[in-house]
Structures are given as structure tokens and as C-alpha cells.
Scaffold this active site. Structure first.
Site, mmCIF file in Angstrom:
data_model
loop_
_atom_site.group_PDB
_atom_site.id
_atom_site.type_symbol
_atom_site.label_atom_id
_atom_site.label_comp_id
_atom_site.label_asym_id
_atom_site.label_seq_id
_atom_site.Cartn_x
_atom_site.Cartn_y
_atom_site.Cartn_z
ATOM 1 N N GLU A 8 9.167 25.466 4.174
ATOM 2 C CA GLU A 8 8.604 25.916 5.447
ATOM 3 C C GLU A 8 7.632 27.083 5.259
ATOM 4 O O GLU A 8 6.634 27.186 5.988
ATOM 5 C CB GLU A 8 9.733 26.307 6.411
ATOM 6 C CG GLU A 8 10.753 25.208 6.679
ATOM 7 C CD GLU A 8 10.141 23.892 7.094
ATOM 8 O OE1 GLU A 8 9.105 23.904 7.790
ATOM 9 O OE2 GLU A 8 10.670 22.833 6.714
ATOM 10 N N GLY A 18 15.272 19.065 9.972
ATOM 11 C CA GLY A 18 16.185 20.159 9.642
ATOM 12 C C GLY A 18 15.570 21.512 9.857
ATOM 13 O O GLY A 18 16.275 22.495 10.083
#
Length: 882
Positions: free
Chosen positions: A336, A299
Site C-alpha cells: 500500500e 484487504g
């Protein structure tokens, strides 16, 4: 784009190498590599010219290389690249160039460069010219086609995805984590488009023919899989964050305020992580780049300074944005950004320590989310993560957290719940064992010592032990070097105000219970035992022990759910826990409910105790706990077959939870927390799937309004109501969904519609959805349509995909193909599917068989468990109805 910002690196490769402290030693024998240990890169200068229209590109690469022994060959990684020239020069570029002959080995994914004669050790420059392919799935340099948000016309953007082994599709290189180097990247691109990379733009040159050459600043020393390039009609919004870092959100032009929440929440993360890790983020900017499309493999990707995230996760489209999607946006971005330290600044030496990246980013994501959004109750999410990991870890096909990785396919399969969720659960357990302050001090020392370098797991354990966590390494080795789930069996008795607690350690398994009972794996298991309201007692269990504890009351062996193990309580202890359930901490309510359901499913106890605990959770419990309880009742309902049994459970659920939904209302309220909004969505979905009349009527009313107003359902509950209606859609309703999907100019909204077209109960409509998936109309959502069909019709979806395998493979990333086809069958309850899966396995390379083994094991376990669970649930319901 940023230009002219201060940076930690200088503009030349040689100087940057010195600043970054590049080592010029061959890789040690303990670090895996596919390449000969004769050379390593110091600096790359890459220049590409993409031809987006024709899905091709050409490039030149210069690699400053250190050669360690006399040789006539150099071996680099390369995939789908064709070479027009290659030569070797002295490091300063002077002297006579030595031509190199190129030989590509597609199977090994390498190119061998051979000189006419051997050359001595030293520093050299390797110049290569080549051409490559722009893919249509997320491997290497890839294209995404999407409707322009202003005009609806199809446009194309280019992006890169290099993890794990796909930087070699963009340029020839030493494409492994330990071969860190610095990078200079330049690209010749259309003048009206935005080019993106890890670093800010250093300069742009107008070439006078509708193109420009964009040059980016030199990167810090990093692994090749973290390099990024993007190109398209984009817009960027930015703001300043801590320590002079500029953060930005890059999105397709026309996105406007859809980027606002992502940008506003990105900026504070820099300061939080700087402080936690004790090392400041070292790049001048950090962009998060929205890609319109989706992948079956990932993703988002943590490219250093240029995170890539699919638009459906990163942007808030008001037509479909919900509390759940906002939560996913936040947690994904936190994950992230954590990688900018754990993974980018300090990188695992080889893919067998992938969990050092993913487990720690998952753990840090939860920590950051809880810090900035305490009302979300983020720490409760670790229970669900633990359950996902244990579900996989309790099958014979599991693997250790630190696992041997040999091939590209094995690398791709390593991105699973063991690396992510088990990694996070083990870290949370070890942090509790060490204490938060000692743990953090160890992490800071680890970051400071290993920045810009590569590590193995033991480097981390040494840092935390050095900070004061004596004994941590042995526990860490038990949970990361051997697979499986500990089982702690508990019996307690209370007399004279003291509890005697007897504990015995075994092993939990879903598919080999008798075998592990006879010969269980042994772990040192950290416990956090709570008795009633007394302070918790910490203990490390080895084998068996008896504890004398002050106080009486319900006993929780895994207090705070901080341990990675299952607890099998005696019947007397379960009864006491059920009586006291309403007074327990939410995380213990959630953990006990999920743990005991899994124990029943695996056959360690009847389902009755699990249902007793589930029924004891109050309807007004913490909304995250209530949401999980409602979902668990929905799972029990789906197991039942007779209408009488379904009616009993439906009546129980309606009596308990419909008043909750009525109090909350059909629509999200401004004062709702994320947890409350998620609960409303779960109540609508579960009660609707059970056939509660008022929920179904409201869903049909809202869907009917779409006939006159395509925006009638827009808002935070759009996906919920669409899912409910689509599952029971009539042909007319299905066609309306298809029309809405085809005409929407919103990438995220289109994906929402297309997925719902597949998730239908009617088999004829499911077949229409499968045909639509191969028509080309749905673009990157095509593979998701087939997956959606598999939720209701797994055999149909699986057979279709196998019959049309060549066409379906074009819809799926190379990295995901090994798991995609088998995954379509995972919800099947037809024993015949096992034979089909074994046929698939026999035709699959050995290093791609693990995902198939997992699906086979899961189906076999469900076929054994579900009839037993069904009978016991029905019996419990009959007793409750008396």
C-alpha cells in the site's frame, strides 16, 4: 490528528490547482470515459454530516468545473444519492445562479444536470445538495460494528472504500481515474470521535451541541477513488519518517501496543521509496487505518495519505498473531505504501491499465520486504505468485495483462492474479532483461515526468527504453497485450565439456492443450540459462534455437526463476536435475518443483518426474522451500483415495519430516526466523491432516486446556492448532469454539474462531455453521464462514448460498458478488456442480460471467486431471515402497 503541518498544497482550490499543474483540456479520445467529454473537475469542496446510527448522511458539494463547449447539461457519476438542489454559478461565485434540474440514471450510475438554457465554455461552480446511504458492506461510505476492546459493548466506526467506482456513492463527481482534481473535505461529527481523511486537520469548530465541524487541509491533485473519510472512537500513534513526513497507525481505542510493529515498520518505508523512485512522498502525513471487519473483495486500500487496512492484517493481537500474520502485515503495508507513488502520484489513465497500479505495487512490496527482511527470503515468494497467475492464465477464460474494461462490473473483476501476480512476474522478468540500474533509472524518469498525471503502459516502456533497455517494449507488448503462458521445450546433450541445448517455444494450457500445440501464441521470451555452476547465459527465444554452452551438468532454462514461462525438460534432463537438486539455489529448487507439478497436472508429462524432483529436495533445505515441499506432499495425499495408497505417502512424509518437526519443537522459539516459524506451522498442519498420531494428540491436548483456560492456546500457533482440531471437531469441541467466538472482545480472535467453525469435516456441524452465518451473530465474518464450509463441503456451501441468495448477498461487498458465489464451488469434484454453475452463468449479466467461467474451467480441468494424477501417484508410491 495532525494540524497545521506544512503541505505542498495551499488552502484554496484555485491556488492548489495552479500548484498541481492541472490541465484544462478535455480527455483525449484514446482515454476511456463513461461521461461526455464536455467538462472536467478542477476542485471539489465536500461537506458531509454522517448519521451513523441511522446509516444515512447528507452532504453538499461544490465542484469548480472547466466546461469545454457550449452545452445545457453536465453529467456526473452518482449512485444511491438523492438530490435536493443543484445550481450553476460563474467560477467566482458571483452573479445569478442558474438552477439545474437533476435526473438520476441508476443503471448508468450518473446524474444529469440540465440548465434552462445553454451556457458558454468557461469555468463554473456547480453547487449540489444531496443525501446518501451508509452501507454495511465495504462500498462507498460504510459502517463496521465491533466489540469495544475495553468494555465488550458494540460500537460503530465509519470508513470509505471508493476503488474502483464507488466514490460516486459519497458525492456526485467525475468518478474516473483521469479526472484528477484537488479536494477540500469537511465533516460535522460527534465531538468525542476522531475524524480522518487524506490530509491533516486544518481546524475544528465546536458547534456546542455535542458535535464539531472538522475541516481538512486541501489534498494534492488526485483521482476520486483515492479520497478517504473515517470516523469513530479511535486512537492514533505516530512518529517522524523521512523528509518531514509523519506516519501514524490509527486503530480502535484500546488497541495499545497492537499497533507498534506496524508503526515501527511503516516509518522506514518512506525513505526507502523516496530514494528508489527519486521523488519524495508529497503529503505531510501517511496514516494506516485499521478497520475492524473484513471484505470478500479486498484487504487494504491505498487512499493517498490514509491507507485503510482491515484490523486482522494490520494489528498484532497477541492472542493469535503468528509469524505468517506478521509477514502478511509487513508485505501488505509495503504494497500500500508503494501505491502512494505507483497509483496515487502517477495513475493509470483507465482501468484497463490497472496492472500499472497492482503489478508494480506487488513487485515493489517484494523488493522492499527483501531489503528490510532478507532473512524472510521474500524473493522466493515470486514463485508462488507466478504459479497463481499461471493457473489462471492457462485457462481459456484468461485475459491479457492490459485488458479492455468497459463496465463497472468488469472493473471489479480486473483485480485478479493477472493484474497482481502476473504483473509482478512480468516486471521482474523485464527488470532482469534491462538490468537493475537501467530499470531503476527508467522508473525514476517515469515518476518525474508523470507525477500528478495519468499514464498508459507504453509511457513506462518508453521511460525504461530511454534509460538504455533497447528492445524492452517489444517483449513487454508480447507479455502484456496477449494472454497465456509460454512453454519452452528443452533437450540437452553434453560432449567434450560443452552442452548443446535445443529449445522450442510453444504454449502451456490447462484446458486446451491440443489446440495450443497446433497453433501456439508467440512471445519473445527472455531466458536465463544456467549449466551446472557456470555463469548464466541470457538469450531471447523466438520460436526455436540451439545454444552451445560451456560446461556440463544440470541445465536450468529459467535460472533464478526470473522468466514468466514453463519449461518442459526431457526425461534425461529431469533425471539430472533430480540428482543435483540438493545443490541448486533455493529459488530454482522451488521453481522446478512447482513448475513440474503443474506440467504433470495439465498432462504434459507424467507425475513421476515431478515427484522425483519433490523427493530430491532435502528435509533440511531452505525453510521456505521445505514448507512448499511439505505442502505439495499434502496436496498429493489429498488426491489419493485408497487407505493403502494414503498409508504409503503418510509413511514417506512422516519418515522425512517428523524428525524435522521434533527438532524444531511444538512451540515457536525466540530464535526462530519467520521462515522457520512458517515451516513449523506447515509441518503441524500437513502431518496432522495426514493423521500423524503425535501431532493429533498434541492438538487435542492443547484444545482440551481451553475448557479451563480460554487463553491456553494464545500465541503464534493458535490458528494452526485450532484449524487442525476444528477440521475433525466433535460436537462438543465445535460448541466450545462457538462459545469462544461469541464471547471474545477481540475482532481478530473472533474472526479466527468463526472461520474455524465452518472448516469442519463433519457435515452436520457444517450445516450448523451455515445456519450460524445467517443468524447475524458473526457480523462481518458471516460470509467467511460460508467460504470455510466450502473448503470441505463445496456442494453444500454452494447450494446453501444459492438457496439463500438474497440473505447471502447482504453479507458480501457489491464488488465481490460476481466471484463469491461461483468461488464456493471451486473445490468441488462432483460433475453435477457444473450444471448448476452453468445455470448460474445463464442468469448472470454478460459482464459478470468471467469468474463463473474460470471456476467451470478449473473444475473441468481437475475432473480430467485428478484421476490420472491419482493413479500415477499411487504407482510411483508402490515403486518407492519396494
Amino acid at each position: 490528528m495532525l494540524a497545521g503541518c506544512a503541505t505542498t498544497a495551499t488552502s484554496t482550490g484555485a491556488d492548489t490547482a495552479a500548484v498541481a499543474g492541472l490541465t484544462t483540456q478535455p480527455l483525449p479520445a484514446s482515454v476511456n470515459t463513461d461521461l461526455p467529454r464536455t467538462a472536467r473537475p478542477l476542485h471539489y469542496t465536500i461537506d458531509v454530516i454522517p448519521d451513523a446510527a441511522n446509516l444515512r448522511f447528507v452532504g453538499t458539494t461544490t465542484i469548480d468545473t472547466e466546461v469545454f463547449e457550449r452545452t445545457s447539461t453536465l453529467v456526473l457519476h452518482a449512485v444511491d444519492l438523492t438530490f435536493s438542489s443543484a445550481r450553476l454559478l460563474p467560477a467566482d461565485g458571483s452573479g445569478t445562479a442558474i438552477p439545474l434540474r437533476t435526473r438520476v440514471d441508476p443503471q448508468a450510475q450518473t446524474v444529469t444536470l440540465t440548465a434552462p438554457r445553454a451556457f458558454d465554455p468557461g469555468r463554473y461552480r456547480v453547487d449540489l445538495s444531496y443525501a446518501g446511504i451508509i452501507n454495511t458492506q465495504a462500498n462507498g461510505l460504510f459502517a463496521l460494528d465491533y466489540p469495544d476492546k475495553r468494555t465488550g459493548q458494540q460500537v460503530r466506526g465509519l470508513f470509505t472504500q471508493f476503488e474502483a467506482p464507488d466514490a460516486r456513492r459519497f458525492a456526485p463527481m467525475f468518478d474516473e481515474p483521469s479526472y484528477k482534481a484537488t479536494f477540500d473535505l469537511a465533516a460535522t461529527v460527534p465531538s468525542n470521535q476522531m475524524a480522518l481523511s487524506n490530509m491533516p486537520v486544518a481546524g475544528e469548530q465546536d458547534l456546542g451541541n455535542g458535535t464539531k465541524r472538522v475541516t481538512f487541509r486541501t489534498s494534492p491533485k488526485m483521482s476520486s477513488y483515492l479520497l478517504f473519510f473515517g470516523l469513530g472512537d479511535f486512537e492514533r500513534v505516530a512518529k517522524q519518517a523521512a523528509a518531514g513526513v509523519e506516519v501514524g497507525i490509527v486503530a480502535p481505542t484500546g488497541s495499545g501496543t497492537q499497533s507498534t510493529y506496524a508503526l515501527d515498520t511503516l516509518a522506514p518505508m518512506i525513505g526507502f521509496y523516496n530514494d528508489y523512485f527519486g521523488v519524495n512522498y508529497p503529503l505531510p502525513k501517511l496514516d494506516n487505518i485499521a478497520g475492524p471487519g473484513e471484505s470478500q473483495f479486498f484487504g487494504a486500500m491505498e487512499n493517498w495519505g490514509a491507507v485503510f487496512t482491515f484490523e486482522r492484517i494490520l494489528l498484532e493481537d497477541p492472542a493469535v498473531a503468528s509469524a505468517a500474520s506478521r509477514q502478511q502485515l509487513y508485505t501488505t503495508q509495503a504494497h500500500e505504501v508503494a501505491h502512494q507513488w505507483f497509483g496515487n502520484l502517477v495513475t493509470m489513465a483507465w482501468w484497463d491499465d490497472l496492472w500499472l497500479n497492482e503489478g508494480f505495487a506487488s513487485w515493489m512490496e517484494t523488493k522492499a520486504t527483501d531489503h528490510f527482511n532478507p532473512q524472510w527470503h521474500a524473493l522466493l515468494s515470486r514463485v508462488g505468485g507466478r504459479e497463481a497467475a499461471m493457473s489462471l492464465d492457462s485457462l481459456v477464460s484468461t485475459h491479457p495483462v492490459v485488458q479492455p474494461i468497459r463496465t463497472v462490473s468488469e472493473t471489479n473483476q480486473a483485480f485478479d492474479a493477472i493484474a497482481y501476480q502476473k504483473g509482478e512476474a512480468v516486471i521482474a522478468m523485464l527488470e532482469a532483461f534491462a538490468g537493475e540500474d537501467v530499470w531503476r533509472q527508467g522508473i525514476r524518469g517515469y515518476m518525474a515526468e508523470h507525477q500528478y498525471g495519468n499514464t498508459v503502459s507504453d509511457d513506462l516502456w518508453a521511460a525504461v527504453e530511454g534509460a538504455g533497455a533497447t528492445g524492452l517494449t517489444d517483449i513487454a507488448h508480447d507479455f502484456t497485450r496477449q494472454p497465456g503462458v509460454p512453454l519452452v521445450m528443452a533437450e540437452a546433450a553434453c560432449a567434450n565439456g560443452r552442452t548443446s541445448l535445443s529449445l522450442t517455444q510453444g504454449e502451456f494450457s490447462r484446458d486446451r492443450r491440443e489446440a495450443v500445440a497446433a497453433n501456439p501464441t508467440r512471445w519473445r521470451v527472455p531466458l536465463n540459462v544456467q549449466v551446472g555452476t557456470a555463469a548464466p547465459v541470457r538469450e531471447v527465444l523466438q520460436g526455436q534455437t540451439t545454444l552451445a554452452l560451456p560446461g556440463c551438468g544440470p541445465v536450468i532454462v529459467n535460472g533464478g526463476q526470473l522468466g514468466y514461462f514453463r519449461t518442459l525438460y526431457s526425461a534425461r534432463m529431469i533425471a539430472e536435475l533430480a540428482r543435483g537438486m540438493a545443490r541448486l539455489q533455493p529459488i530454482n529448487q522451488l521453481g522446478l518443483m512447482r513448475d513440474n507439478w503443474s506440467l504433470a497436472q495439465a498432462g504434459y508429462q507424467p507425475v513421476g518426474p515431478a515427484l522425483d524432483l519433490l523427493a530430491a529436495i532435502p528435509a533440511d533445505a531452505n525453510p521456505v522451500v521445505t514448507e512448499s515441499a511439505v505442502s505439495r506432499w499434502g496436496a498429493a495425499y489429498d488426491l489419493l483415495e485408497t487407505e493403502a495408497d494414503k498409508t504409503r505417502l503418510r509413511n514417506l512424509a512422516i519418515a522425512k519430516y517428523l524428525p524435522v518437526l521434533r527438532r524444531m519443537g511444538w512451540q515457536q522459539r525466540p530464535a526462530d526466523t519467520v521462515a522457520e516459524a512458517n515451516l513449523r506451522s506447515e509441518l503441524i498442519a500437513t502431518l496432522g491432516n495426514m493423521g500423524e498420531p503425535t501431532v493429533l494428540a498434541e492438538g487435542n491436548r492443547l484444545f482440551a486446556a481451553l475448557a479451563s483456560d480460554p487463553k491456553a492456546l494464545d500465541g503464534p500457533l493458535k490458528s494452526t492448532w485450532l484449524s487442525l482440531t476444528a477440521r475433525n471437531a466433535t460436537p462438543q469441541q465445535w460448541e466450545r469454539l462457538a462459545q469462544l467466538a461469541a464471547t471474545s472482545t477481540s475482532t481478530v480472535e473472533r474472526q479466527t474462531y468463526y472461520q474455524r467453525l465452518g472448516a469442519v469435516a463433519d457435515e452436520a456441524l457444517a450445516r450448523r455453521a451455515l445456519a450460524l452465518a445467517l443468524s447475524g451473530e458473526a457480523g462481518t465474518s458471516s460470509a467467511r464462514i460460508i467460504s470455510a464450509v466450502a473448503t470441505e463441503h463445496p456442494e453444500l456451501a454452494y447450494d446453501f448460498a444459492i438457496e439463500n441468495r438474497a440473505a447471502v448477498e447482504k453479507l458480501v461487498d457489491n464488488s465481490a458478488r460476481a466471484r463469491y458465489f461461483a468461488g464456493l464451488a471451486s473445490a468441488s469434484q462432483d460433475p453435477a456442480i457444473l450444471g448448476k454453475l452453468r445455470t448460474l452463468r445463464a442468469a448472470t449479466p454478460a459482464d459478470e460471467q468471467v469468474p463463473i467461467d474460470r471456476v467451470i474451467g478449473g473444475i473441468e480441468q481437475q475432473l480430467e486431471a485428478n484421476p490420472r494424477m491419482r493413479e500415477q501417484i499411487a504407482g510411483w508410491l508402490r515403486l518407492e515402497a519396494r
